[in-house]
Design an enzyme around this catalytic site. Structure first.
Site, PDB file in Angstrom:
ATOM      1  N   LEU A  50     -49.250  58.671  33.746  1.00  0.00           N
ATOM      2  CA  LEU A  50     -49.787  59.932  34.279  1.00  0.00           C
ATOM      3  C   LEU A  50     -49.720  61.070  33.265  1.00  0.00           C
ATOM      4  O   LEU A  50     -50.472  62.035  33.364  1.00  0.00           O
ATOM      5  CB  LEU A  50     -48.960  60.375  35.492  1.00  0.00           C
ATOM      6  N   SER A 108     -39.856  62.622  50.183  1.00  0.00           N
ATOM      7  CA  SER A 108     -38.702  61.850  50.652  1.00  0.00           C
ATOM      8  C   SER A 108     -37.871  62.689  51.607  1.00  0.00           C
ATOM      9  O   SER A 108     -37.801  63.921  51.473  1.00  0.00           O
ATOM     10  CB  SER A 108     -37.854  61.470  49.444  1.00  0.00           C
ATOM     11  N   ALA A 109     -37.193  62.018  52.512  1.00  0.00           N
ATOM     12  CA  ALA A 109     -36.257  62.696  53.409  1.00  0.00           C
ATOM     13  C   ALA A 109     -35.118  63.324  52.617  1.00  0.00           C
ATOM     14  O   ALA A 109     -34.386  64.160  53.142  1.00  0.00           O
ATOM     15  CB  ALA A 109     -35.696  61.698  54.414  1.00  0.00           C
ATOM     16  N   ASN A 126     -36.038  55.568  55.284  1.00  0.00           N
ATOM     17  CA  ASN A 126     -35.557  54.450  54.451  1.00  0.00           C
ATOM     18  C   ASN A 126     -36.446  53.217  54.600  1.00  0.00           C
ATOM     19  O   ASN A 126     -36.227  52.394  55.490  1.00  0.00           O
ATOM     20  CB  ASN A 126     -34.112  54.114  54.822  1.00  0.00           C
ATOM     21  N   PHE A 156     -48.133  57.817  44.393  1.00  0.00           N
ATOM     22  CA  PHE A 156     -46.807  57.186  44.522  1.00  0.00           C
ATOM     23  C   PHE A 156     -46.008  57.248  43.232  1.00  0.00           C
ATOM     24  O   PHE A 156     -44.780  57.137  43.257  1.00  0.00           O
ATOM     25  CB  PHE A 156     -46.951  55.695  44.863  1.00  0.00           C
ATOM     26  N   ASN A 207     -41.642  50.252  36.217  1.00  0.00           N
ATOM     27  CA  ASN A 207     -40.656  49.753  37.179  1.00  0.00           C
ATOM     28  C   ASN A 207     -41.350  48.881  38.225  1.00  0.00           C
ATOM     29  O   ASN A 207     -40.955  48.851  39.376  1.00  0.00           O
ATOM     30  CB  ASN A 207     -39.953  50.954  37.840  1.00  0.00           C
ATOM     31  N   LEU A 252     -29.572  49.652  50.194  1.00  0.00           N
ATOM     32  CA  LEU A 252     -28.833  48.714  51.037  1.00  0.00           C
ATOM     33  C   LEU A 252     -29.562  47.388  51.278  1.00  0.00           C
ATOM     34  O   LEU A 252     -28.987  46.314  51.059  1.00  0.00           O
ATOM     35  CB  LEU A 252     -28.511  49.402  52.376  1.00  0.00           C
ATOM     36  N   TYR A 274     -33.394  63.806  41.165  1.00  0.00           N
ATOM     37  CA  TYR A 274     -34.478  63.063  41.825  1.00  0.00           C
ATOM     38  C   TYR A 274     -34.979  63.831  43.050  1.00  0.00           C
ATOM     39  O   TYR A 274     -36.171  64.093  43.204  1.00  0.00           O
ATOM     40  CB  TYR A 274     -33.991  61.666  42.241  1.00  0.00           C
ATOM     41  N   LYS A 297     -38.706  65.958  43.861  1.00  0.00           N
ATOM     42  CA  LYS A 297     -39.599  65.816  45.026  1.00  0.00           C
ATOM     43  C   LYS A 297     -39.825  67.169  45.704  1.00  0.00           C
ATOM     44  O   LYS A 297     -40.933  67.516  46.093  1.00  0.00           O
ATOM     45  CB  LYS A 297     -38.987  64.827  46.033  1.00  0.00           C
TER      46      LYS A 297
HETATM   47  C1  UD1 Z   1     -31.309  56.533  48.812  1.00  0.00           C
HETATM   48  C2  UD1 Z   1     -31.264  57.805  48.010  1.00  0.00           C
HETATM   49  C3  UD1 Z   1     -32.447  58.655  48.414  1.00  0.00           C
HETATM   50  C4  UD1 Z   1     -33.742  57.906  48.170  1.00  0.00           C
HETATM   51  C5  UD1 Z   1     -33.707  56.570  48.922  1.00  0.00           C
HETATM   52  C6  UD1 Z   1     -34.883  55.735  48.503  1.00  0.00           C
HETATM   53  C7  UD1 Z   1     -28.923  58.251  47.469  1.00  0.00           C
HETATM   54  C8  UD1 Z   1     -27.738  59.147  47.708  1.00  0.00           C
HETATM   55  N1  UD1 Z   1     -30.016  58.503  48.216  1.00  0.00           N
HETATM   56  O1  UD1 Z   1     -31.180  56.880  50.206  1.00  0.00           O
HETATM   57  O2  UD1 Z   1     -32.454  59.848  47.664  1.00  0.00           O
HETATM   58  O3  UD1 Z   1     -34.843  58.650  48.610  1.00  0.00           O
HETATM   59  O4  UD1 Z   1     -32.517  55.848  48.593  1.00  0.00           O
HETATM   60  O5  UD1 Z   1     -34.968  54.593  49.286  1.00  0.00           O
HETATM   61  O6  UD1 Z   1     -28.888  57.372  46.627  1.00  0.00           O
HETATM   62  N2  UD1 Z   1     -25.028  51.471  51.246  1.00  0.00           N
HETATM   63  C9  UD1 Z   1     -23.930  50.618  51.180  1.00  0.00           C
HETATM   64  N3  UD1 Z   1     -23.894  49.679  50.186  1.00  0.00           N
HETATM   65  C10 UD1 Z   1     -24.899  49.544  49.261  1.00  0.00           C
HETATM   66  C11 UD1 Z   1     -25.997  50.434  49.337  1.00  0.00           C
HETATM   67  C12 UD1 Z   1     -26.023  51.393  50.338  1.00  0.00           C
HETATM   68  O7  UD1 Z   1     -23.013  50.699  51.992  1.00  0.00           O
HETATM   69  O8  UD1 Z   1     -24.807  48.676  48.377  1.00  0.00           O
HETATM   70  C13 UD1 Z   1     -25.093  52.463  52.346  1.00  0.00           C
HETATM   71  C14 UD1 Z   1     -25.181  53.907  51.888  1.00  0.00           C
HETATM   72  O9  UD1 Z   1     -23.908  54.465  51.729  1.00  0.00           O
HETATM   73  C15 UD1 Z   1     -25.984  54.527  53.052  1.00  0.00           C
HETATM   74  C16 UD1 Z   1     -26.893  53.380  53.517  1.00  0.00           C
HETATM   75  O10 UD1 Z   1     -26.280  52.193  53.053  1.00  0.00           O
HETATM   76  O11 UD1 Z   1     -25.126  54.871  54.111  1.00  0.00           O
HETATM   77  C17 UD1 Z   1     -28.295  53.452  52.965  1.00  0.00           C
HETATM   78  O12 UD1 Z   1     -28.238  53.568  51.550  1.00  0.00           O
HETATM   79  P1  UD1 Z   1     -29.552  53.463  50.633  1.00  0.00           P
HETATM   80  O13 UD1 Z   1     -30.330  52.249  51.009  1.00  0.00           O
HETATM   81  O14 UD1 Z   1     -29.112  53.587  49.211  1.00  0.00           O
HETATM   82  O15 UD1 Z   1     -30.425  54.711  51.073  1.00  0.00           O
HETATM   83  P2  UD1 Z   1     -30.037  56.271  51.091  1.00  0.00           P
HETATM   84  O16 UD1 Z   1     -28.748  56.533  50.456  1.00  0.00           O
HETATM   85  O17 UD1 Z   1     -30.255  56.754  52.481  1.00  0.00           O
END
Ligand code: UD1
Length: 336
Positions: free
Chosen positions: A59, A124-125, A178, A80, A35, A199, A148, A152
């Site tokens: 690994l 991870s958190a 994040n 990692f 990846n 995001l 996942y 962890k």
């Molecule tokens: C996610 C994973 C987490 C992982 C981390 C790695 C989930 C439920 N959690 O965290 O286990 O350790 O990534 O980086 O998948 N959002 C949107 N639109 C998008 C993408 C995200 O609105 O297209 C929102 C989500 O609802 C959230 C925030 O953005 O509120 C952050 O999302 P994301 O970046 O995916 O991180 P996490 O969900 O916190």
């Protein structure tokens, strides 16, 4: 001093390689590139003007891993390598447990055989239970809710057991919040293979007009603007946290968890706004329903890392947006 980096070609791994080399450590990288791209490591060499050995090793391949330890005088490992897509982990849990849990077991067995007992682990958190109160401290209740996250959590418990069985181990369990942003040079950054789950990479692809609009997952959370709140941390700050954690484990023994976050929570719409203001690029978005498995609010108390590691994040949301956009706009197709 030579440090083995597993998964060094990945997003956080590659940034950590740069910081380690800049701090004068020698590194050896193993990665199976499942990846990630070898180009990331070429760029690490270019950025630091330093060379290092790279092994294309899985690994799970104990013999090859053993060979890496025979060929190099490794003193500590930063681990990692692992799979990280939450949705995928629900579809193919065995594959996730095999890679993330068994992979770590194999690594620890080989480390033990070679008398290497210093390890920094990428946790991870996500290991915190969904009912835990914010800000999350390292002793907040744990309770992952998908394969996942459980992989962890399991590894954390295994590593604690390992320390209990042999007090000469020294293990740091780094709980990332994040990570976003990219190296300030724009040469290395996050390179999701398919549609981004997270995001920030989604925002940058919308900004690059590779995707039409951002889908905001829910605006009815109990947060100031109704969208999810997270603790976004610049990947370079996170990478520096690894160097500090390494310094700690090299001079002590134990098995300790540390939150690596900023302590500040920002909503989805705050991140969108910060991105627009920093880059001048508009991000069209639509509000959709909540994404299954998401929680309203998650941010760290980074106090323990500050006290015990002497580390704290220094970059703000603007730095994160500026650097993420520099990476995306100068590498429209990632490392391809
Ligand atoms: C996610 C994973 C987490 C992982 C981390 C790695 C989930 C439920 N959690 O965290 O286990 O350790 O990534 O980086 O998948 N959002 C949107 N639109 C998008 C993408 C995200 O609105 O297209 C929102 C989500 O609802 C959230 C925030 O953005 O509120 C952050 O999302 P994301 O970046 O995916 O991180 P996490 O969900 O916190």
């Amino acid at each position: 001093m030579c440090i083995l980096i597993t998964g060094g070609a990945g997003f956080i791994g590659s940034h950590t390689c740069v910081e380690l080399l800049n701090e004068g450590f020698d590194i050896v990288v193993i990665d199976n590139f499942s990846n990630s791209s070898p180009v990331a490591l070429e760029r690490v060499k270019e950025l630091t003007n330093q060379d290092f050995q790279i092994y294309d090793v899985n690994l799970l391949d104990k013999e090859k891993l053993d060979h890496v330890f025979k060929e190099n005088k490794i003193e500590a490992v930063i681990h990692f390598a692992g799979l990280k897509a939450v949705g995928e982990s629900v579809e193919i849990p065995l594959h996730y447990y095999q890679n993330n849990v068994t992979g770590t077991l194999v690594l620890c067995e080989v480390m033990k055989k070679h008398g290497v007992k210093k390890l920094v682990f990428s946790s991870s958190a996500t290991v915190y239970g969904t009912q835990a109160k914010v800000p999350l401290t390292e002793d907040s209740p744990l309770g992952a809710i998908n394969p996942y996250g459980r992989s962890k959590w399991m590894v954390e418990e295994i590593l604690r057991d390992l320390y209990i069985s042999d007090n000469s181990w020294s293990i740091a369990l780094l709980r990332y919040f994040n990570p976003i942003g990219a190296h300030g040079s724009g040469r290395i950054g996050e390179d999701p293979k398919d549609v981004p789950n997270n995001l920030m990479p989604y925002i940058t692809q919308v900004a690059a007009r590779k995707r039409e609009k951002l889908r905001v997952f829910g605006n009815d959370y109990p947060t100031p603007d109704g969208t999810g709140v997270r603790d976004y941390i610049h990947v370079v700050d996170l990478a520096k946290g690894h160097v500090k954690a390494l310094g700690k484990i090299l001079t002590s023994t134990g098995a300790e968890a540390y939150n690596l976050g900023t302590g500040v929570g920002n909503s989805v719409l705050e991140l969108v706004k910060a991105f627009e203001e920093t880059t001048g690029v508009t991000i069209p978005y639509e509000i959709l329903g909540r994404r299954p498995g998401d929680i309203a609010t998650c941010y760290a108390s980074p106090a323990k890392a500050k006290k015990d590691l002497g580390w704290e994040a220094t970059k703000d949301l603007k730095d994160m947006c500026k650097d993420a956009w520099k990476w995306q706009s100068t590498n429209p197709n990632g490392y391809e």
